[in-house]
Design a protein around this motif. Structure first.
Motif, PDB file in Angstrom:
ATOM      1  N   ALA A 141      40.974 -48.609 -84.189  1.00 12.49           N
ATOM      2  CA  ALA A 141      42.359 -48.070 -85.024  1.00 12.49           C
ATOM      3  C   ALA A 141      42.426 -48.941 -86.298  1.00 12.49           C
ATOM      4  O   ALA A 141      42.531 -50.330 -86.113  1.00 12.49           O
ATOM      5  CB  ALA A 141      43.106 -47.804 -84.025  1.00 12.49           C
ATOM      6  N   ASP A 142      42.794 -48.358 -87.316  1.00 12.80           N
ATOM      7  CA  ASP A 142      43.398 -49.298 -88.523  1.00 12.80           C
ATOM      8  C   ASP A 142      44.561 -49.804 -88.249  1.00 12.80           C
ATOM      9  O   ASP A 142      45.005 -50.679 -88.475  1.00 12.80           O
ATOM     10  CB  ASP A 142      43.540 -48.268 -89.661  1.00 12.80           C
ATOM     11  N   GLY A 143      45.571 -48.974 -87.143  1.00 10.85           N
ATOM     12  CA  GLY A 143      46.924 -49.529 -86.979  1.00 10.85           C
ATOM     13  C   GLY A 143      47.568 -48.787 -86.021  1.00 10.85           C
ATOM     14  O   GLY A 143      46.929 -47.810 -85.478  1.00 10.85           O
ATOM     15  N   VAL A 144      48.549 -49.142 -85.547  1.00 10.64           N
ATOM     16  CA  VAL A 144      49.528 -48.483 -84.559  1.00 10.64           C
ATOM     17  C   VAL A 144      50.967 -48.298 -84.902  1.00 10.64           C
ATOM     18  O   VAL A 144      51.499 -49.204 -85.589  1.00 10.64           O
ATOM     19  CB  VAL A 144      49.558 -49.092 -83.210  1.00 10.64           C
ATOM     20  N   ALA A 145      51.359 -47.195 -84.846  1.00 13.28           N
ATOM     21  CA  ALA A 145      52.863 -46.540 -85.264  1.00 13.28           C
ATOM     22  C   ALA A 145      53.816 -46.222 -84.151  1.00 13.28           C
ATOM     23  O   ALA A 145      53.274 -45.823 -83.004  1.00 13.28           O
ATOM     24  CB  ALA A 145      52.799 -45.356 -86.374  1.00 13.28           C
ATOM     25  N   GLN A 146      55.016 -46.661 -84.123  1.00 14.62           N
ATOM     26  CA  GLN A 146      55.840 -46.222 -83.014  1.00 14.62           C
ATOM     27  C   GLN A 146      56.493 -45.004 -83.430  1.00 14.62           C
ATOM     28  O   GLN A 146      56.796 -44.487 -84.495  1.00 14.62           O
ATOM     29  CB  GLN A 146      57.138 -47.440 -82.948  1.00 14.62           C
ATOM     30  N   SER A 147      56.622 -43.983 -82.425  1.00 16.26           N
ATOM     31  CA  SER A 147      57.036 -42.727 -82.511  1.00 16.26           C
ATOM     32  C   SER A 147      57.734 -42.441 -81.358  1.00 16.26           C
ATOM     33  O   SER A 147      58.001 -42.980 -80.260  1.00 16.26           O
ATOM     34  CB  SER A 147      55.997 -41.764 -83.047  1.00 16.26           C
ATOM     35  N   ASP A 165      41.956 -44.183 -90.850  1.00 15.15           N
ATOM     36  CA  ASP A 165      41.669 -43.318 -91.845  1.00 15.15           C
ATOM     37  C   ASP A 165      42.699 -42.218 -92.282  1.00 15.15           C
ATOM     38  O   ASP A 165      42.113 -41.028 -92.723  1.00 15.15           O
ATOM     39  CB  ASP A 165      40.272 -42.869 -92.070  1.00 15.15           C
ATOM     40  N   GLY A 166      44.033 -42.472 -91.907  1.00 13.89           N
ATOM     41  CA  GLY A 166      44.880 -41.408 -92.140  1.00 13.89           C
ATOM     42  C   GLY A 166      44.998 -40.247 -91.182  1.00 13.89           C
ATOM     43  O   GLY A 166      45.499 -39.365 -91.426  1.00 13.89           O
ATOM     44  N   ARG A 167      44.309 -40.585 -90.013  1.00 16.21           N
ATOM     45  CA  ARG A 167      44.212 -39.701 -88.915  1.00 16.21           C
ATOM     46  C   ARG A 167      44.502 -40.156 -87.723  1.00 16.21           C
ATOM     47  O   ARG A 167      44.359 -41.184 -87.252  1.00 16.21           O
ATOM     48  CB  ARG A 167      42.901 -38.972 -88.876  1.00 16.21           C
ATOM     49  N   VAL A 168      45.358 -39.473 -86.918  1.00 17.86           N
ATOM     50  CA  VAL A 168      45.788 -39.927 -85.532  1.00 17.86           C
ATOM     51  C   VAL A 168      44.519 -39.735 -84.950  1.00 17.86           C
ATOM     52  O   VAL A 168      43.965 -38.795 -84.576  1.00 17.86           O
ATOM     53  CB  VAL A 168      46.850 -38.881 -84.961  1.00 17.86           C
ATOM     54  N   VAL A 169      44.236 -41.162 -84.004  1.00 12.56           N
ATOM     55  CA  VAL A 169      43.088 -40.960 -83.107  1.00 12.56           C
ATOM     56  C   VAL A 169      43.469 -41.259 -81.728  1.00 12.56           C
ATOM     57  O   VAL A 169      42.471 -40.538 -80.720  1.00 12.56           O
ATOM     58  CB  VAL A 169      42.086 -42.188 -83.387  1.00 12.56           C
ATOM     59  N   HIS A 170      44.642 -41.452 -81.341  1.00 13.24           N
ATOM     60  CA  HIS A 170      45.072 -41.765 -79.969  1.00 13.24           C
ATOM     61  C   HIS A 170      46.566 -41.673 -79.773  1.00 13.24           C
ATOM     62  O   HIS A 170      47.213 -42.456 -80.756  1.00 13.24           O
ATOM     63  CB  HIS A 170      44.197 -42.853 -79.349  1.00 13.24           C
ATOM     64  N   ILE A 171      47.123 -41.005 -78.810  1.00 17.96           N
ATOM     65  CA  ILE A 171      48.589 -41.349 -78.538  1.00 17.96           C
ATOM     66  C   ILE A 171      48.859 -41.733 -77.242  1.00 17.96           C
ATOM     67  O   ILE A 171      48.282 -41.072 -76.243  1.00 17.96           O
ATOM     68  CB  ILE A 171      49.480 -39.884 -78.979  1.00 17.96           C
ATOM     69  N   GLU A 172      49.662 -42.917 -76.817  1.00 18.85           N
ATOM     70  CA  GLU A 172      49.854 -43.309 -75.580  1.00 18.85           C
ATOM     71  C   GLU A 172      51.134 -43.629 -75.327  1.00 18.85           C
ATOM     72  O   GLU A 172      52.012 -43.720 -76.423  1.00 18.85           O
ATOM     73  CB  GLU A 172      48.697 -44.406 -75.130  1.00 18.85           C
ATOM     74  N   GLY A 173      51.888 -43.577 -74.140  1.00 21.10           N
ATOM     75  CA  GLY A 173      53.174 -44.270 -73.967  1.00 21.10           C
ATOM     76  C   GLY A 173      53.344 -45.660 -74.410  1.00 21.10           C
ATOM     77  O   GLY A 173      52.384 -46.342 -74.282  1.00 21.10           O
ATOM     78  N   ALA A 186      51.268 -36.499 -73.654  1.00 21.79           N
ATOM     79  CA  ALA A 186      50.176 -37.340 -73.682  1.00 21.79           C
ATOM     80  C   ALA A 186      49.125 -36.404 -74.674  1.00 21.79           C
ATOM     81  O   ALA A 186      48.021 -37.009 -75.303  1.00 21.79           O
ATOM     82  CB  ALA A 186      49.422 -37.473 -72.346  1.00 21.79           C
ATOM     83  N   ALA A 187      49.187 -35.082 -74.695  1.00 22.46           N
ATOM     84  CA  ALA A 187      48.223 -34.460 -75.652  1.00 22.46           C
ATOM     85  C   ALA A 187      48.772 -33.958 -77.114  1.00 22.46           C
ATOM     86  O   ALA A 187      48.260 -33.450 -77.677  1.00 22.46           O
ATOM     87  CB  ALA A 187      47.953 -33.015 -74.928  1.00 22.46           C
ATOM     88  N   SER A 188      49.903 -34.842 -77.254  1.00 24.21           N
ATOM     89  CA  SER A 188      50.590 -34.488 -78.822  1.00 24.21           C
ATOM     90  C   SER A 188      49.610 -34.690 -79.950  1.00 24.21           C
ATOM     91  O   SER A 188      49.832 -34.475 -81.015  1.00 24.21           O
ATOM     92  CB  SER A 188      51.683 -35.171 -78.748  1.00 24.21           C
ATOM     93  N   GLU A 189      48.556 -35.619 -79.541  1.00 23.34           N
ATOM     94  CA  GLU A 189      47.496 -36.156 -80.518  1.00 23.34           C
ATOM     95  C   GLU A 189      47.044 -34.568 -81.195  1.00 23.34           C
ATOM     96  O   GLU A 189      46.641 -34.491 -82.492  1.00 23.34           O
ATOM     97  CB  GLU A 189      46.412 -36.701 -79.857  1.00 23.34           C
ATOM     98  N   GLN A 190      46.895 -33.558 -80.335  1.00 20.06           N
ATOM     99  CA  GLN A 190      46.350 -32.404 -80.877  1.00 20.06           C
ATOM    100  C   GLN A 190      47.178 -31.794 -81.738  1.00 20.06           C
ATOM    101  O   GLN A 190      46.831 -30.971 -82.557  1.00 20.06           O
ATOM    102  CB  GLN A 190      46.145 -31.514 -79.583  1.00 20.06           C
ATOM    103  N   LEU A 191      48.486 -31.696 -81.662  1.00 22.68           N
ATOM    104  CA  LEU A 191      49.489 -31.226 -82.366  1.00 22.68           C
ATOM    105  C   LEU A 191      49.392 -31.896 -83.871  1.00 22.68           C
ATOM    106  O   LEU A 191      49.631 -31.119 -84.865  1.00 22.68           O
ATOM    107  CB  LEU A 191      50.958 -31.556 -81.951  1.00 22.68           C
ATOM    108  N   ALA A 192      49.211 -33.198 -83.927  1.00 18.15           N
ATOM    109  CA  ALA A 192      48.915 -33.663 -85.233  1.00 18.15           C
ATOM    110  C   ALA A 192      47.503 -33.375 -86.015  1.00 18.15           C
ATOM    111  O   ALA A 192      47.580 -33.117 -87.240  1.00 18.15           O
ATOM    112  CB  ALA A 192      49.148 -35.179 -85.151  1.00 18.15           C
TER     113      ALA A 192
END
Length: 188
Positions: free
Chosen positions: A42-48, A65-73, A89-95
């Protein structure tokens, strides 16, 4: 089957190699050894915050590259301590869904088709209708002259995806506007 492929079976690699217990390289293929995690690339990680309910579980959103690749707690969160429910855990699909709307659509009164609308235009239309409903239904006093200073023309209906902080701000906003009908589906 070629002889070379047969010799690459895990049980044969285990018996022939230096890994007789089958807990190391004998049971991993070349493809497995070359695989890296999505978070490592990943290029980076953001808090959400998870968008699904009012609990407010913290998330770490990995992007490339401007796309969400993984979301974890987020393990640093005092709310969820790194845990997410299946929806969170599946909210990556929402994005990343191709069905996600990224522009405002508007259907005129009695219209049958949706048309794109600029965000500023849509916000102006909402504000104009809000103020008109407030103005048209304003009650300054009751029949005995007692002060009411309220409107019955607007109301707030919140959902389970609104967290406590957002609910607090909505309550302040609608109270200041004179609305007395405020409800929320999630009571925690």
């Amino acid at each position: 089957m070629a002889r070379g492929q047969f010799l690459q079976w895990p049980v044969l690699r285990q018996l022939r190699g230096a890994d007789p217990t089958g807990r190391g390289t004998a049971v991993t293929s070349e493809r497995t050894r070359e695989t890296t995690s999505r978070t490592a690339t990943a290029d980076g990680v953001a808090q959400s915050i998870c968008p699904y309910c009012a609990v407010g579980c913290a998330q770490r959103v990995f992007h490339r590259d401007g796309r969400v690749v993984h979301i974890e707690g987020d393990p640093d969160s005092p709310v969820s301590r790194g845990r997410l429910c299946p929806k969170g855990a599946a909210s990556e699909q929402l994005a990343n869904t191709p069905l996600r709307r990224t522009s405002v659509l508007y259907r005129r009164p009695h219209g049958t088709d949706w048309e794109p609308l600029e965000l500023d235009t849509a916000l102006d239309m909402i504000a104009d209708r809000f103020l008109e409903a407030r103005r048209n239904h304003w009650q300054d006093t009751d029949e005995h002259g007692r002060p009411l200073r309220r409107t019955m023309g607007i109301a707030s209906l919140g959902g389970a995806t609104i967290d406590n902080e957002e609910n607090y701000l909505l309550k302040k906003f609608f109270t200041a506007a004179g609305a007395i009908q405020m409800e929320n589906q999630a009571r925690i």
